[in-house]
Motif scaffolding. Structure first.
Motif, short mmCIF file in Angstrom:
data_model
loop_
_atom_site.label_atom_id
_atom_site.label_comp_id
_atom_site.label_asym_id
_atom_site.label_seq_id
_atom_site.Cartn_x
_atom_site.Cartn_y
_atom_site.Cartn_z
N LYS A 127 0.73 -1.39 0.09
CA LYS A 127 0.12 0.05 -0.02
C LYS A 127 0.84 1.29 -0.04
O LYS A 127 1.81 1.38 0.73
CB LYS A 127 -1.11 -0.01 1.28
N GLY A 165 -3.05 3.02 -3.80
CA GLY A 165 -3.60 4.23 -2.78
C GLY A 165 -2.93 5.34 -3.00
O GLY A 165 -1.98 5.42 -4.14
N GLU A 209 -7.57 2.06 -5.75
CA GLU A 209 -8.16 1.99 -4.62
C GLU A 209 -7.78 1.13 -3.82
O GLU A 209 -7.52 -0.26 -4.41
CB GLU A 209 -9.64 2.26 -4.40
#
Length: 360
Positions: free
Chosen positions: A210, A236, A359
């Motif tokens: 992430k 992200g 996302e």
């Protein structure tokens, strides 16, 4: 004018009566033959392909050249040049052009001993012709670009945190194969996190995390012709520093693509790409060059440099690829395939160059 006639038109400039073509990509370009063992002999009125028994049937299907089979063990590279020398001597050729970049010192020495005439080096005699693409070549490049763009759109919906770089690269290759393309010889670059500072960071077993930005550089090959793109995605929101370097790279890319046109020299194209990198202080971290031609090879002429020795012409297909690479931090690169035309250029790989934030 066809390719053979264009090549023969170079004979007087090199002072030769015939030319020997040994570079495999150039053999394919001139004759259509795709075997791994062959040499072309082209005179003003003859076209010969010297190969071995393994490729006889294939050669008959692929080319209209007269096929000469050489005797001897097929794995002995020198044997084919004995047959070449014999054909040249029978025709009383006195000055033979050869591709100096595609024959080893040892084979040159061997041929020189067997051939009764003079060997004349010819630098890029075929590569220079290959720079301007025919309508048929452009059709194949366009299809390679279509497959590549669709593969990129697919991968942005496939990639997930926790996947390895190798899984992403493998999915790209699988998708391209399903679309009748392939990537053999040009495995996808998938470099995540700090590894994206490696300009040619091949995919590894590293897991994607992430917040990491990922540089993806790959291309499909369709019927022998390549595409090549670079894109950046983020799992992200990335750090402000990484967003900044992508913005700088994208601005440098757009400045070059929006202003590139036929008649420009190397230095002018390089300036268009580097102007914003210099302005923002990142030029020292952008060492991968301006770009390159693309076609039968992923990297072929014109290869951009800071020297004034090449000029863009209508019909060339080129890649422009500004990048920034910060060791132990990360990097970003944006690259497209461009067709030089009267107006400037046509982008053949129009998928978004913007940072794609996935996302998580």
């Amino acid at each position: 004018m066809n390719r053979i006639d264009e090549l023969i038109g170079e004979f007087d400039d090199f002072g030769i009566e015939a030319v020997m073509i040994s570079g495999l990509w150039n053999i394919r370009y001139l004759s259509g033959f795709t075997g791994s063992n062959g040499v072309l002999i082209i005179t003003r009125n003859e076209k010969l392909l010297v190969t071995d028994y393994r490729y006889f049937e294939q050669a008959k299907q692929q080319t209209d050249f007269e096929i000469i089979l050489h005797a001897g063990h097929t794995g002995h590279k020198g044997k084919i040049y004995e047959a070449v020398a014999r054909q040249l001597n029978e025709r009383n050729i006195k000055k033979l052009g050869f591709e100096e970049r595609h024959i080893s010192f040892g084979l040159h020495k061997w041929l020189d001993e067997m051939f009764d005439g003079e060997l004349v080096p010819s630098y890029d005699i075929v590569e220079n012709i290959r720079m301007i693409k025919s309508p048929d070549e452009l059709d194949k490049i366009r299809e390679a670009c279509r497959i590549t763009d669709e593969a990129y759109l697919h991968i942005t919906n496939f990639i997930k945190v926790g996947m390895t770089e190798l899984e992403v690269a493998g999915e790209l290759e699988d998708f391209m194969k399903k679309e009748n393309g392939y990537a053999a010889g040009f495995p996808p670059i998938v470099a995540s996190g700090s590894r994206s500072s490696l300009p040619h960071g091949r995919a590894t077993g590293k897991k994607i995390e992430k917040g990491e930005m990922i540089t993806i550089d790959f291309g499909a090959c369709y019927d022998g012709y390549w595409a090549d793109i670079s894109r950046v995605v983020s799992m992200g929101e990335p750090s402000d520093k990484m967003k900044e370097i992508h913005d700088v790279v994208l601005t440098a890319f757009n400045n070059c693509v929006d202003n590139i046109k036929p008649g420009m020299q190397d230095t002018e194209v390089d300036h268009l790409m580097r102007e914003h990198l210099i302005k923002t202080g990142y030029n020292a971290q952008s060492g991968t060059g301006t770009g390159h031609g693309i076609g039968l090879e992923v990297h072929e002429k014109p290869l951009f440099s800071v020297q004034k020795d090449k000029v863009l012409e209508k019909g060339m297909t080129v890649c422009v690829e500004p990048g920034i690479y910060l060791p132990r931090v990360g990097g970003a690169r944006v690259e497209d395939v461009l067709l030089i035309n009267d107006q400037g250029c046509e982008v053949l790989t129009p998928s978004t160059k913007e940072l794609v934030v996935i996302e998580v």
